[in-house]
Design a protein around this motif. Sequence first.
Motif, mmCIF file in Angstrom:
data_model
loop_
_atom_site.group_PDB
_atom_site.id
_atom_site.type_symbol
_atom_site.label_atom_id
_atom_site.label_comp_id
_atom_site.label_asym_id
_atom_site.label_seq_id
_atom_site.Cartn_x
_atom_site.Cartn_y
_atom_site.Cartn_z
ATOM 1 N N GLY A 54 0.815 -1.217 0.000
ATOM 2 C CA GLY A 54 0.000 0.000 0.000
ATOM 3 C C GLY A 54 0.842 1.259 0.000
ATOM 4 O O GLY A 54 0.518 2.243 -0.680
ATOM 5 N N ALA A 55 1.944 1.240 0.741
ATOM 6 C CA ALA A 55 2.807 2.417 0.803
ATOM 7 C C ALA A 55 3.459 2.723 -0.539
ATOM 8 O O ALA A 55 3.822 3.867 -0.824
ATOM 9 C CB ALA A 55 3.878 2.213 1.879
ATOM 10 N N SER A 56 3.617 1.692 -1.378
ATOM 11 C CA SER A 56 4.250 1.884 -2.688
ATOM 12 C C SER A 56 3.235 2.133 -3.800
ATOM 13 O O SER A 56 3.610 2.453 -4.931
ATOM 14 C CB SER A 56 5.090 0.654 -3.044
ATOM 15 O OG SER A 56 4.263 -0.485 -3.211
ATOM 16 N N ASP A 57 1.955 1.988 -3.477
ATOM 17 C CA ASP A 57 0.906 2.014 -4.500
ATOM 18 C C ASP A 57 0.923 3.255 -5.370
ATOM 19 O O ASP A 57 0.945 3.171 -6.598
ATOM 20 C CB ASP A 57 -0.479 1.875 -3.855
ATOM 21 C CG ASP A 57 -0.987 0.453 -3.922
ATOM 22 O OD1 ASP A 57 -0.345 -0.382 -4.584
ATOM 23 O OD2 ASP A 57 -2.022 0.172 -3.291
ATOM 24 N N TRP A 58 0.872 4.422 -4.761
ATOM 25 C CA TRP A 58 0.684 5.645 -5.540
ATOM 26 C C TRP A 58 1.906 6.006 -6.364
ATOM 27 O O TRP A 58 1.782 6.518 -7.476
ATOM 28 C CB TRP A 58 0.277 6.806 -4.634
ATOM 29 C CG TRP A 58 -1.198 6.824 -4.392
ATOM 30 C CD1 TRP A 58 -1.849 6.498 -3.230
ATOM 31 C CD2 TRP A 58 -2.223 7.166 -5.334
ATOM 32 N NE1 TRP A 58 -3.210 6.614 -3.399
ATOM 33 C CE2 TRP A 58 -3.475 7.029 -4.675
ATOM 34 C CE3 TRP A 58 -2.220 7.583 -6.659
ATOM 35 C CZ2 TRP A 58 -4.694 7.300 -5.301
ATOM 36 C CZ3 TRP A 58 -3.437 7.845 -7.291
ATOM 37 C CH2 TRP A 58 -4.644 7.704 -6.624
ATOM 38 N N LEU A 59 3.103 5.734 -5.826
ATOM 39 C CA LEU A 59 4.301 6.019 -6.607
ATOM 40 C C LEU A 59 4.378 5.080 -7.808
ATOM 41 O O LEU A 59 4.743 5.484 -8.923
ATOM 42 C CB LEU A 59 5.550 5.874 -5.733
ATOM 43 C CG LEU A 59 6.871 6.366 -6.347
ATOM 44 C CD1 LEU A 59 6.751 7.793 -6.859
ATOM 45 C CD2 LEU A 59 7.994 6.253 -5.333
ATOM 46 N N ASN A 60 4.012 3.820 -7.587
ATOM 47 C CA ASN A 60 3.964 2.866 -8.690
ATOM 48 C C ASN A 60 2.889 3.271 -9.705
ATOM 49 O O ASN A 60 3.100 3.217 -10.919
ATOM 50 C CB ASN A 60 3.669 1.465 -8.139
ATOM 51 C CG ASN A 60 3.793 0.386 -9.196
ATOM 52 O OD1 ASN A 60 4.698 0.406 -10.018
ATOM 53 N ND2 ASN A 60 2.862 -0.546 -9.181
ATOM 54 N N TRP A 61 1.729 3.693 -9.190
ATOM 55 C CA TRP A 61 0.644 4.123 -10.082
ATOM 56 C C TRP A 61 1.037 5.379 -10.849
ATOM 57 O O TRP A 61 0.650 5.543 -12.010
ATOM 58 C CB TRP A 61 -0.626 4.391 -9.280
ATOM 59 C CG TRP A 61 -1.823 4.585 -10.167
ATOM 60 C CD1 TRP A 61 -2.696 3.633 -10.571
ATOM 61 C CD2 TRP A 61 -2.258 5.809 -10.785
ATOM 62 N NE1 TRP A 61 -3.653 4.175 -11.398
ATOM 63 C CE2 TRP A 61 -3.413 5.509 -11.546
ATOM 64 C CE3 TRP A 61 -1.796 7.125 -10.760
ATOM 65 C CZ2 TRP A 61 -4.102 6.479 -12.282
ATOM 66 C CZ3 TRP A 61 -2.478 8.091 -11.498
ATOM 67 C CH2 TRP A 61 -3.614 7.761 -12.240
ATOM 68 N N MET A 62 1.813 6.247 -10.233
ATOM 69 C CA MET A 62 2.249 7.459 -10.927
ATOM 70 C C MET A 62 3.077 7.099 -12.152
ATOM 71 O O MET A 62 2.877 7.662 -13.241
ATOM 72 C CB MET A 62 3.070 8.333 -9.983
ATOM 73 C CG MET A 62 3.544 9.643 -10.604
ATOM 74 S SD MET A 62 4.478 10.641 -9.424
ATOM 75 C CE MET A 62 4.626 12.180 -10.329
ATOM 76 N N LEU A 64 3.032 4.234 -13.811
ATOM 77 C CA LEU A 64 2.130 3.604 -14.770
ATOM 78 C C LEU A 64 1.234 4.642 -15.433
ATOM 79 O O LEU A 64 0.984 4.588 -16.640
ATOM 80 C CB LEU A 64 1.277 2.547 -14.066
ATOM 81 C CG LEU A 64 0.247 1.829 -14.930
ATOM 82 C CD1 LEU A 64 0.931 1.084 -16.074
ATOM 83 C CD2 LEU A 64 -0.589 0.865 -14.082
ATOM 84 N N GLY A 65 0.755 5.625 -14.651
ATOM 85 C CA GLY A 65 -0.115 6.655 -15.202
ATOM 86 C C GLY A 65 0.578 7.513 -16.241
ATOM 87 O O GLY A 65 -0.024 7.889 -17.259
ATOM 88 N N LEU A 142 12.455 -1.160 -12.639
ATOM 89 C CA LEU A 142 13.363 -1.788 -13.605
ATOM 90 C C LEU A 142 12.603 -2.292 -14.829
ATOM 91 O O LEU A 142 13.164 -2.403 -15.918
ATOM 92 C CB LEU A 142 14.118 -2.950 -12.945
ATOM 93 C CG LEU A 142 15.294 -2.580 -12.037
ATOM 94 C CD1 LEU A 142 15.837 -3.839 -11.357
ATOM 95 C CD2 LEU A 142 16.395 -1.879 -12.824
ATOM 96 N N GLY A 143 11.330 -2.587 -14.637
ATOM 97 C CA GLY A 143 10.516 -3.098 -15.732
ATOM 98 C C GLY A 143 9.784 -2.035 -16.523
ATOM 99 O O GLY A 143 8.900 -2.368 -17.328
ATOM 100 N N VAL A 144 10.136 -0.762 -16.349
ATOM 101 C CA VAL A 144 9.449 0.320 -17.069
ATOM 102 C C VAL A 144 9.450 0.106 -18.587
ATOM 103 O O VAL A 144 8.412 0.292 -19.242
ATOM 104 C CB VAL A 144 10.054 1.690 -16.697
ATOM 105 C CG1 VAL A 144 9.686 2.764 -17.724
ATOM 106 C CG2 VAL A 144 9.558 2.120 -15.326
ATOM 107 N N PRO A 145 10.579 -0.276 -19.230
ATOM 108 C CA PRO A 145 10.526 -0.496 -20.681
ATOM 109 C C PRO A 145 9.516 -1.573 -21.084
ATOM 110 O O PRO A 145 8.867 -1.457 -22.131
ATOM 111 C CB PRO A 145 11.959 -0.925 -21.026
ATOM 112 C CG PRO A 145 12.801 -0.309 -19.953
ATOM 113 C CD PRO A 145 11.964 -0.392 -18.715
ATOM 114 N N VAL A 146 9.376 -2.598 -20.262
ATOM 115 C CA VAL A 146 8.407 -3.657 -20.549
ATOM 116 C C VAL A 146 6.984 -3.105 -20.482
ATOM 117 O O VAL A 146 6.151 -3.361 -21.358
ATOM 118 C CB VAL A 146 8.565 -4.822 -19.546
ATOM 119 C CG1 VAL A 146 7.442 -5.832 -19.692
ATOM 120 C CG2 VAL A 146 9.914 -5.495 -19.740
ATOM 121 N N VAL A 147 6.703 -2.339 -19.433
ATOM 122 C CA VAL A 147 5.368 -1.763 -19.259
ATOM 123 C C VAL A 147 5.055 -0.775 -20.380
ATOM 124 O O VAL A 147 3.941 -0.742 -20.904
ATOM 125 C CB VAL A 147 5.262 -1.078 -17.877
ATOM 126 C CG1 VAL A 147 3.891 -0.433 -17.692
ATOM 127 C CG2 VAL A 147 5.515 -2.085 -16.760
#
Length: 452
Positions: A54-62, A64-65, A142-147
């Motif tokens: 949960g603590a990592s959710d929004w930064l990860n979503w940012m 992805l967004g 690290l997986g940003v290029p994949v996403v």
Amino acid sequence: MTRIRNMTEGRPASLIVTFALPLMVGNIFQQLYTVVDTMVVGKALGVNALAALGASDWLNWMMLGIIQGLTQGFAILMAQEFGARREEALRRVVGGSAVLAAASSVVLLAAGQLAARPVLLLLRTPPEILGGALLYLRIMFLGVPVVMAYNLLACILRSLGDGRTPLHAMIVAALINIGLDMLFVLVFHWGIAGAAAATLIAQFVSGLFCLWHIRRIELLSLTREDFLPDPALAGKLLSLGSPMAFQNGIIAVGGMIVQSVVNRFGVIFIAGFTATNKLYGVLEVAATSYGYSMITYSGQNLGAGRTDRIRRGMRAAVLVAVATSLVIMAAMLCGGRLILSSFISGTPREVEETMEVAYYYLAVMSVFLPVLYILHVIRSAIQGMGNTVLPMVSGIAEFVMRTGTALLLPLWIGESGIFYAEIMAWTGADVILIISYFVTVKKAEQRGNPGF
């Protein structure tokens, strides 16, 4: 070629719904592996691990967004060129988008790695979950290029009216992710790192699946010239994608401010809040599908100069979206506790306190779902018409309403005030978007076939 769909002809309602349905099923599978991640981590690793996610959710979503905003912006021009029957221009847009996406992924990967720890500290992440949250983010970034690759490929297909291939890709990804979750977390005992690795491997396979299908589309037989630098085209693509990326980014910043407030209330509250947040995607799964449908529908019809069809499509989409939201609302209010219980483990007291937080938050969001569904439909229609600035303004309105509510309302009514931050954000965005839609469609009608 049979999966490509021309949305400038036929009944708007049936086109929008039939295009959205496979996307909806695909999004359900996407949410399925997000939910499975949460279930496996929450049940196998406990409340602290769930709170770390949960603590990592929004930064990860940012992250992805931003990726989704860029690729969806690029797809707007693809849909318009396809609707206008300009095949050579369409291929140049696809090639230029691929180059911009590759360059952007390198920049975002580096930025994510550099920002992860400072941002988590800024958000007052409790020390007992900081390590887990940081590990999860480092692997995901690290997986940003994949996403980036998967999202671009899926957007290319959707811009041509193909919603079925991304669906099949997501089904494959979901099955792989669930299997790897079980293997990495339950068998290999890799913990949160295993959950992150499973997600990235699944997205990589889904990207390859989309690429295989794109290479079979004769219309998209690209040559080396299609990838050559074109400053004018790059500028046009960025003018569409950047506002959408900024819009998602500013929404995520608001979410991180909300998370910083939530983090003050302790690990149990964070875990309950996280359990419901993991269902957020399930709540809006149909809304995002209708949104993708409206981007393609509006883009193709604007390219064909059919603004009359955009108005008809908007009326149909709003009615269908609101009806869908009411069905989901009823399902969550009746079965929400059962679903949430799949995420939560610990002592009986921990489970009871976490459930109380989670179900309260779920009930509040469910009741106001129609507001969210209207937001997705109208915002996407405006974006499909080539205006990504006004939707960005609505994102700023979301930011102001979300952060203002999160910072002020808990001071007046206590911890439960944080649950209304999302509702106020949706409402503020809707006000901006409803006005923006009428302004945008009126200008499009005055221009007639705008020509691109």
